[in-house]
Structure formats: structure tokens, C-alpha cells
Design an enzyme around this catalytic site. Structure first.
Site, PDB file in Angstrom:
ATOM      1  N   GLU A  63       0.842  -1.195   0.000  1.00 41.40           N
ATOM      2  CA  GLU A  63       0.000   0.000   0.000  1.00 41.40           C
ATOM      3  C   GLU A  63       0.874   1.241   0.000  1.00 41.40           C
ATOM      4  OE1 GLU A  63      -3.706  -2.009   2.457  1.00 41.40           O
ATOM      5  OE2 GLU A  63      -2.518  -0.464   3.433  1.00 41.40           O
ATOM      6  N   GLU A  74      -0.659 -10.635  -5.950  1.00 38.29           N
ATOM      7  CA  GLU A  74      -0.602 -11.437  -7.160  1.00 38.29           C
ATOM      8  C   GLU A  74       0.121 -10.689  -8.280  1.00 38.29           C
ATOM      9  OE1 GLU A  74      -3.187 -10.754  -5.110  1.00 38.29           O
ATOM     10  OE2 GLU A  74      -4.921 -11.913  -5.754  1.00 38.29           O
ATOM     11  N   CYS A 107      -8.675  -9.760  -6.985  1.00 38.34           N
ATOM     12  CA  CYS A 107      -9.532  -8.666  -7.450  1.00 38.34           C
ATOM     13  C   CYS A 107      -9.654  -8.735  -8.972  1.00 38.34           C
ATOM     14  CB  CYS A 107      -8.955  -7.323  -7.007  1.00 38.34           C
ATOM     15  SG  CYS A 107      -7.490  -6.792  -7.936  1.00 38.34           S
ATOM     16  N   CYS A 110      -6.344  -8.159 -10.888  1.00 33.62           N
ATOM     17  CA  CYS A 110      -5.473  -9.334 -10.786  1.00 33.62           C
ATOM     18  C   CYS A 110      -5.974 -10.458 -11.667  1.00 33.62           C
ATOM     19  CB  CYS A 110      -5.356  -9.801  -9.337  1.00 33.62           C
ATOM     20  SG  CYS A 110      -4.328  -8.696  -8.338  1.00 33.62           S
TER      21      CYS A 110
END
Length: 151
Positions: A63, A74, A107, A110
Site C-alpha cells: 500500500e 498477485e 480482485c 489481478c
């Protein structure tokens, strides 16, 4: 005309039920969560990939203070693999998180990158999503995103 999309997947009620190579890869993904940098969400994701050569690579989510500049585990792993081991295809990718209250699924971004990697390497990638002592696996990332973006 109505059409139907179906796919098969494997679900394991315990990590011990996974084939040994997959269980070990999930353990590596879980260990990779310790290297994630998630000071804002406190949701650490780790990924581990087994390449055709048998080499294991790791990734963690990162982050940034300038959201949304972070990166998922990933994608950080797969971009590293492409930059450093492009001729050694990813055979299996495992994903884990901490906290681990449920299985950790990729997500949308990804999922698209996973499919891009499969296309580039010309072979499917097994994806194991783990959490809370269980795991779900698919034989190809393309099963996670049936309507992919294609240029």
C-alpha cells in the site's frame, strides 16, 4: 439467445486435504503475508508461485500513501516473474491473507493479469485461493474471468 457458463473447481474443507505440493505452496503464500506492507487496510496478502522449473517466487501487497498507487500480491509477484523468469512459466499460484477470516480471492485487475500471463506463457495456471483453514482451486485463471479484455 441465452447461454450458460459453467466451470469446475476443487474445494478443500481443510488445508491438509490439499495435495502435498499445493499445501506447501499455500503455506509459502501464508508466510509471504509477513512481507506485505499494508499499514492502512491492515489486510496483508501473500502470494507464492511455483514455476515449471520448480522455483518458488513470492509477492505481497504493497500500500502507498498516495492511494491507489499500491499493488496487490498477485500482480507484484507476476510482474516480478515476467521481468526475471519470462521463460519459466507459472504452473501454480497460491494466495493467502492475514487476517484469514475467509478465502482470499483475486480482485478484478489481478484476474485480468492472471489471464494475460496465461496467454503470454501459452499454458494454464492453477490458482489456489486459501483462508480460514480452507482452499478453493481452479485449473486455469481464465475460469475466474470468463469475459476478459482482449486487444
Amino acid at each position: 439467445m441465452e447461454k450458460e457458463y459453467r466451470f469446475s473447481y476443487e474445494h478443500y474443507e481443510s488445508l491438509e486435504a490439499l495435495p502435498e505440493a499445493d499445501r506447501l505452496l499455500v503455506e509459502e503464500a501464508r508466510r509471504a503475508t509477513a512481507k506485505a506492507h499494508a499499514p492502512y487496510s491492515k489486510f496483508c496478502v501473500g502470494a507464492a508461485a511455483r514455476l515449471r522449473s520448480g522455483r518458488i517466487l513470492y509477492g505481497g501487497n504493497i500500500e502507498s500513501e498516495v492511494f491507489p498507487a499500491g499493488l496487490c500480491a498477485e500482480r507484484s509477484l507476476l510482474f516480478y516473474a515476467q521481468a526475471n523468469y519470462a521463460d519459466d512459466p507459472v504452473e501454480t499460484l497460491a494466495i493467502a491473507s492475514e487476517p484469514s477470516e475467509r478465502e482470499c480471492y483475486p480482485c478484478g485487475q489481478c484476474r485480468q493479469v492472471l489471464v494475460d500471463v496465461e496467454r503470454r506463457q501459452g499454458s494454464p495456471m492453477r490458482v489456489i485461493m486459501s483462508g480460514n483453514g480452507t482452499a478453493t482451486a481452479v485449473g486455469s485463471a481464465a475460469l475466474l474471468l470468463p469475459f476478459t479484455f482482449i486487444l
